[in-house]
Design a protein around this motif. Structure first.
Motif, mmCIF file in Angstrom:
data_model
loop_
_atom_site.group_PDB
_atom_site.id
_atom_site.type_symbol
_atom_site.label_atom_id
_atom_site.label_comp_id
_atom_site.label_asym_id
_atom_site.label_seq_id
_atom_site.Cartn_x
_atom_site.Cartn_y
_atom_site.Cartn_z
ATOM 1 N N ASP A 1 1.043 -1.311 0.058
ATOM 2 C CA ASP A 1 -0.171 0.162 0.001
ATOM 3 C C ASP A 1 0.771 1.382 -0.032
ATOM 4 O OD1 ASP A 1 0.883 -0.462 2.343
ATOM 5 O OD2 ASP A 1 -0.917 -0.513 3.356
ATOM 6 N N ASP A 2 2.057 1.058 -0.349
ATOM 7 C CA ASP A 2 3.117 2.409 -0.603
ATOM 8 C C ASP A 2 3.562 2.513 -1.779
ATOM 9 O OD1 ASP A 2 2.683 2.332 2.270
ATOM 10 O OD2 ASP A 2 4.631 1.492 2.636
ATOM 11 N N TYR A 3 4.320 3.421 -2.179
ATOM 12 C CA TYR A 3 4.677 3.434 -3.611
ATOM 13 C C TYR A 3 6.145 4.468 -3.578
ATOM 14 C CZ TYR A 3 2.099 8.077 -3.646
ATOM 15 O OH TYR A 3 1.414 9.529 -3.338
ATOM 16 N N TYR A 4 6.968 4.195 -4.644
ATOM 17 C CA TYR A 4 8.138 4.652 -4.886
ATOM 18 C C TYR A 4 8.013 6.164 -5.529
ATOM 19 C CZ TYR A 4 10.498 0.331 -3.806
ATOM 20 O OH TYR A 4 11.255 -0.736 -3.280
ATOM 21 N N LEU A 5 8.641 7.197 -5.336
ATOM 22 C CA LEU A 5 8.788 8.360 -5.975
ATOM 23 C C LEU A 5 10.035 8.394 -6.988
ATOM 24 C CD1 LEU A 5 8.298 10.805 -3.005
ATOM 25 C CD2 LEU A 5 6.622 9.938 -4.646
ATOM 26 N N PRO A 6 9.861 9.167 -7.924
ATOM 27 C CA PRO A 6 10.775 9.242 -8.985
ATOM 28 C C PRO A 6 12.401 9.353 -8.502
ATOM 29 C CG PRO A 6 8.940 10.483 -9.832
ATOM 30 C CD PRO A 6 9.118 10.342 -8.288
ATOM 31 N N ASN A 7 12.702 9.964 -7.493
ATOM 32 C CA ASN A 7 13.940 10.026 -7.126
ATOM 33 C C ASN A 7 14.513 8.753 -6.229
ATOM 34 O OD1 ASN A 7 12.381 10.441 -4.801
ATOM 35 N ND2 ASN A 7 13.696 12.019 -4.036
ATOM 36 N N ARG A 8 13.654 7.855 -6.208
ATOM 37 C CA ARG A 8 13.908 6.435 -5.369
ATOM 38 C C ARG A 8 15.291 5.992 -5.334
ATOM 39 N NH1 ARG A 8 15.577 3.334 -2.618
ATOM 40 N NH2 ARG A 8 14.610 1.377 -1.656
ATOM 41 N N PHE A 9 15.834 5.849 -6.654
ATOM 42 C CA PHE A 9 17.288 5.181 -6.707
ATOM 43 C C PHE A 9 18.469 6.021 -7.224
ATOM 44 C CE2 PHE A 9 14.279 1.712 -7.321
ATOM 45 C CZ PHE A 9 14.677 0.993 -6.213
ATOM 46 N N ASP A 10 18.084 7.535 -6.940
ATOM 47 C CA ASP A 10 18.941 8.226 -7.224
ATOM 48 C C ASP A 10 20.333 8.380 -6.477
ATOM 49 O OD1 ASP A 10 17.099 9.503 -9.001
ATOM 50 O OD2 ASP A 10 16.823 11.398 -8.211
ATOM 51 N N ALA A 11 20.273 8.573 -5.446
ATOM 52 C CA ALA A 11 21.712 8.237 -4.420
ATOM 53 C C ALA A 11 22.118 6.917 -4.487
ATOM 54 C CB ALA A 11 21.315 8.435 -3.197
ATOM 55 N N GLU A 12 21.333 5.832 -4.683
ATOM 56 C CA GLU A 12 21.988 4.407 -5.148
ATOM 57 C C GLU A 12 22.773 4.078 -6.126
ATOM 58 O OE1 GLU A 12 18.411 3.926 -2.004
ATOM 59 O OE2 GLU A 12 19.094 5.151 -3.835
ATOM 60 N N ARG A 13 22.326 4.916 -7.150
ATOM 61 C CA ARG A 13 23.102 4.744 -8.553
ATOM 62 C C ARG A 13 24.579 5.141 -8.324
ATOM 63 N NH1 ARG A 13 18.186 7.570 -10.442
ATOM 64 N NH2 ARG A 13 17.097 5.963 -11.625
ATOM 65 N N GLU A 14 24.874 6.276 -7.572
ATOM 66 C CA GLU A 14 26.070 6.649 -7.319
ATOM 67 C C GLU A 14 26.943 5.966 -6.233
ATOM 68 O OE1 GLU A 14 27.793 8.692 -9.292
ATOM 69 O OE2 GLU A 14 26.001 8.738 -10.464
ATOM 70 N N LEU A 15 26.150 5.892 -4.891
ATOM 71 C CA LEU A 15 26.716 5.171 -3.829
ATOM 72 C C LEU A 15 27.317 3.960 -4.198
ATOM 73 C CD1 LEU A 15 24.519 6.881 -1.192
ATOM 74 C CD2 LEU A 15 26.918 7.292 -1.595
ATOM 75 N N PHE A 16 26.352 2.875 -4.833
ATOM 76 C CA PHE A 16 26.866 1.446 -4.902
ATOM 77 C C PHE A 16 27.977 1.335 -5.973
ATOM 78 C CE2 PHE A 16 22.365 0.217 -3.241
ATOM 79 C CZ PHE A 16 22.928 -0.417 -2.110
ATOM 80 N N LYS A 17 28.616 2.080 -6.510
ATOM 81 C CA LYS A 17 29.653 2.310 -7.283
ATOM 82 C C LYS A 17 30.711 1.792 -6.340
ATOM 83 C CE LYS A 17 28.321 5.406 -11.077
ATOM 84 N NZ LYS A 17 28.493 6.825 -11.490
ATOM 85 N N ASN A 18 30.731 2.510 -5.022
ATOM 86 C CA ASN A 18 31.791 1.934 -4.230
ATOM 87 C C ASN A 18 31.484 0.354 -3.470
ATOM 88 O OD1 ASN A 18 33.346 1.565 -1.807
ATOM 89 N ND2 ASN A 18 32.516 3.425 -0.839
ATOM 90 N N PRO A 19 32.457 -0.412 -3.903
ATOM 91 C CA PRO A 19 32.094 -1.896 -3.223
ATOM 92 C C PRO A 19 31.963 -1.987 -1.835
ATOM 93 C CG PRO A 19 34.245 -1.702 -4.312
ATOM 94 C CD PRO A 19 33.595 -0.328 -4.430
ATOM 95 N N GLU A 20 32.327 -1.144 -1.184
ATOM 96 C CA GLU A 20 32.257 -1.052 0.247
ATOM 97 C C GLU A 20 30.959 -0.832 0.952
ATOM 98 O OE1 GLU A 20 35.219 1.234 2.091
ATOM 99 O OE2 GLU A 20 36.887 0.012 1.152
ATOM 100 N N VAL A 21 30.076 -0.238 0.074
ATOM 101 C CA VAL A 21 28.708 0.151 0.361
ATOM 102 C C VAL A 21 27.698 -1.170 0.310
ATOM 103 C CG1 VAL A 21 26.625 1.450 -0.123
ATOM 104 C CG2 VAL A 21 28.956 2.329 -0.481
ATOM 105 N N ASP A 22 27.326 -1.594 1.611
ATOM 106 C CA ASP A 22 26.512 -2.866 1.689
ATOM 107 C C ASP A 22 24.860 -2.129 1.554
ATOM 108 O OD1 ASP A 22 28.546 -4.508 2.221
ATOM 109 O OD2 ASP A 22 28.462 -4.039 4.089
ATOM 110 N N GLY A 23 24.826 -1.017 1.692
ATOM 111 C CA GLY A 23 23.246 -0.762 1.754
ATOM 112 C C GLY A 23 23.319 0.749 1.684
ATOM 113 N N VAL A 24 21.975 1.353 1.258
ATOM 114 C CA VAL A 24 21.541 2.666 1.354
ATOM 115 C C VAL A 24 20.403 3.084 1.833
ATOM 116 C CG1 VAL A 24 21.772 4.881 -0.135
ATOM 117 C CG2 VAL A 24 23.292 3.046 -0.877
#
Length: 312
Positions: free
Chosen positions: A92-115
């Motif tokens: 009953d929830d939903y994502y907004l258009p910016n949902r994965f904006d930060a993830e696209r950049e942060l997950f480029k670092n292999p030390e990031v397990d989660g955002v």
């Protein structure tokens, strides 16, 4: 990025299409895993139609076709994921258009397990707004400041004072990092199993702050939310939180590497909620005992019960 979105579905025929379509807007969403949990409404039929319409959707039920709760449903979803990253969404929830904006950049670092980011509130009716606005208002569910990954779990258990919280809708995990976990969702908890696993995720994994000043997903508030029925006063919220802190206490005692001060703090939080649900005479006896032996923790616990009813 190949993101698998897990959506447990129960009594959500009115909302599941919106949830699914909000996830489909992202090219990174590789698959959407729907776990239908024996809904009393027509949610299964709606899910079947969605699975027929969209190739990315995979629909499952429990092997006995029974109702097992959100935790067990998410566990089943985790068994089915084939993407490189895992995200969650309530039906009953939903994502907004910016949902994965930060993830696209942060997950480029292999030390990031989660955002993690911020979750907002959407009232689905005026009745829901009137009933629940005094509780939820328009606030964000988020960690209120960028925090070192090593300190996130300390804030989530209130060992570092007012901190905020992480909502599953706004959390993305690297799939390979989940191997650090001894177990996934605690199925004995019908409520707060998401809060319980987030504390453990934050202990084992390096979770980084993404977008936390604005929402990246919206939590739908309506009269049939399981959690709103508790927070609206129909159930004593301290009762469900006793179960949450009891599970965290078991984990802390049995898991190697949990610091002693963390174990002690969790035990204190558990005690404070046990006091809150104790009958009158016993309650005052317990308070008297802890005023003598553990005054600061009881004061802290009662503060949390009385003034911070949205503790995860």
């Amino acid at each position: 990025m190949k993101i698998s979105v897990i959506i447990p579905v129960y009594n959500a025929e009115k909302y599941i299409s919106q949830a699914v379509e909000s996830a489909l807007q992202f090219e990174e969403v590789y698959e959407i895993i729907l776990i239908e949990d024996k809904s009393p409404d027509n949610a299964l039929q709606v899910c079947q139609k969605l699975a027929e319409k969209y190739n990315q959707i995979k629909l499952y039920q429990h092997s006995d076709k029974g109702n097992h709760g959100a935790g067990a449903s998410r566990n089943l979803g985790l068994e089915k994921v084939t993407g490189d990253f895992v995200a969650f969404l309530d039906a009953d929830d939903y994502y907004l258009p910016n949902r994965f904006d930060a993830e696209r950049e942060l997950f480029k670092n292999p030390e990031v397990d989660g955002v993690y980011g911020a979750n907002g509130v959407q009232y689905y009716s005026e009745k829901a707004r009137e009933q629940y606005y005094p509780i939820y208002k328009d606030k964000l569910d988020t960690v209120y400041k960028k925090t070192n990954p090593e300190d996130v779990y300390l804030g989530l258990i209130n060992l570092r004072g007012t901190f905020g919280l992480i909502h599953l809708d706004a959390l993305t995990i690297r799939k390979t990092a989940l191997s650090k976990m001894s177990k996934m969702f605690e199925t004995s908890l019908r409520l707060h199993q998401d809060s319980e696993i987030i504390v453990r995720l934050a202990f084992y994994l390096r979770l980084f702050t993404g977008i936390n000043e604005q929402p990246i997903a919206l939590r739908g508030i309506h009269e049939d939310n399981r959690i709103t029925k508790v927070d609206s006063g129909k159930t004593n919220p301290a009762t469900t939180r006793v179960l949450l802190w009891r599970e965290l206490s078991k984990w802390a005692e049995n898991e190697e590497g949990v610091p002693e001060d963390v174990k002690l703090h969790i035990q204190r939080m558990l005690r404070s909620f046990e006091i809150a649900i104790a009958p009158g005479f016993k309650k005052w006896g317990m308070i008297g005992k802890y005023l003598i032996t553990d005054y600061r923790s009881i004061r802290s616990g009662l503060y949390n019960i009385n003034f911070r009813s949205t503790i995860i």
